[in-house]
Design an enzyme around this catalytic site. Structure first.
Site, short mmCIF file in Angstrom:
data_model
loop_
_atom_site.label_atom_id
_atom_site.label_comp_id
_atom_site.label_asym_id
_atom_site.label_seq_id
_atom_site.Cartn_x
_atom_site.Cartn_y
_atom_site.Cartn_z
N GLU A 112 0.85 -1.18 0.00
CA GLU A 112 0.00 0.00 0.00
C GLU A 112 0.89 1.24 0.00
O GLU A 112 2.03 1.21 0.47
CB GLU A 112 -0.89 -0.02 1.25
CG GLU A 112 -1.90 1.11 1.33
CD GLU A 112 -2.73 1.08 2.59
OE1 GLU A 112 -3.84 1.63 2.59
OE2 GLU A 112 -2.27 0.49 3.60
N LYS A 134 -9.78 1.10 -2.55
CA LYS A 134 -9.99 0.55 -1.21
C LYS A 134 -11.39 0.88 -0.70
O LYS A 134 -11.80 2.03 -0.66
CB LYS A 134 -8.93 1.12 -0.27
CG LYS A 134 -8.97 0.60 1.15
CD LYS A 134 -7.85 1.25 1.94
CE LYS A 134 -7.84 0.85 3.39
NZ LYS A 134 -6.76 1.57 4.14
N CYS A 182 -5.12 -3.45 2.78
CA CYS A 182 -4.88 -3.16 4.19
C CYS A 182 -6.11 -3.42 5.08
O CYS A 182 -6.43 -4.55 5.39
CB CYS A 182 -4.36 -1.74 4.34
SG CYS A 182 -3.53 -1.43 5.92
#
Length: 274
Positions: A33, A105, A146
């Site tokens: 990330e 995301k 994440c």
């Protein structure tokens, strides 16, 4: 990786790591990330992040994929949006440098931490709303980033749509990494019978943050087949055997056995005297 504030330096570091991975036999390479720039706040991102169109950092990543003839999965970079916020975007490039797929995301970390400051990722980023599964290097790839790892429903949806490998590029903090990183990744692999590939930021960064590192590759039975012990930059390489995906899903057919259900909450029972 240990990404800093300057995209050019980070992309140079990525180029060198991709070269090492390809020399080790890699056909698909995942970076962490915030590979391109690990800025601390919205103002820092505004200095280095541009829109997706005519984006020089995306073009440079495409050149790296093309130069090494590899599927390069840029774990994420910030992409400027019209409303002043950013998308935390993961991009998969083909061996010719063409963009195959991208994913924004979905889950954003908004919390008030005990004894610490309020944290609102949604003040800086706009969450995505589309889960992504795409072909890559001979397997079906599901994309996550994440904090997504804490939401099993996303991983089950990806596997249900055909994902055999799920990516988790990340920048976990040290305390949460020590407590949760490996157990969450292994759980997602076991639940879905998928390979989980998790490339992580590690060490002390220019923005003052510290990240956990410990990148790892986990097979569909939940076994860690490759890892970096610690937070130093580096590469790990493992073989993807799709037969192990089929075997794990056959031995524990959780995806096939899943059923829809309704939920009944008996509020009156909670009010009864004990």
């Amino acid at each position: 990786m240990r990404s800093g504030l300057e995209p050019a330096a980070n992309l140079d570091a990525l180029d060198a790591l991709v070269a090492s991975a390809v020399a080790g036999g890699a056909q698909y390479v995942l970076s962490p990330e915030v590979t391109v720039a690990f800025a601390e706040n919205r103002e820092g991102l505004a200095r280095v992040a541009g829109p997706a169109e005519d984006n020089g950092d995306i073009a440079r990543a495409a050149e790296i994929a093309d130069a090494h003839g590899v599927y390069l999965h840029l774990g994420s970079l910030a992409v400027a949006l019209p409303d002043g916020r950013f998308a935390n975007r993961s991009i998969l490039f083909g061996p010719d440098g063409a963009i195959i797929a991208s994913y924004d995301k979905i889950h954003l970390f908004d919390a008030t931490l005990p004894g610490l400051r309020e944290y609102r990722e949604s003040a800086t980023y706009k969450g995505g709303d589309v889960a992504v599964v795409t072909p890559a290097a001979g397997f079906n790839l599901g994309m996550a980033i994440c904090y997504d790892v804490r939401f099993p429903a996303l991983f089950n949806a990806l596997a249900g749509a055909g994902a055999e490998v799920i990516s988790v590029p990340a920048a976990f903090t040290v305390p949460t990494g020590q407590a949760h990183w490996e157990v969450l990744l292994r759980a997602r692999a076991i639940e879905t019978g998928s390979y989980v590939i998790a490339a992580a930021q590690g060490g002390h960064h220019e923005n003052g943050r510290a990240t956990y590192g410990h990148s790892m590759i986990i097979d569909p039975w939940g076994t860690v087949v490759a890892r970096i012990e610690g937070d130093e930059p580096g590469i790990i390489v493992a073989d993807i055997d799709l037969g192990r995906v089929a075997d794990a899903r056959g031995r524990v057919p959780a995806l096939a056995n899943a059923r829809p259900f309704s939920l009944s909450v008996n509020q009156s029972a909670r009010k009864m005297p004990i």
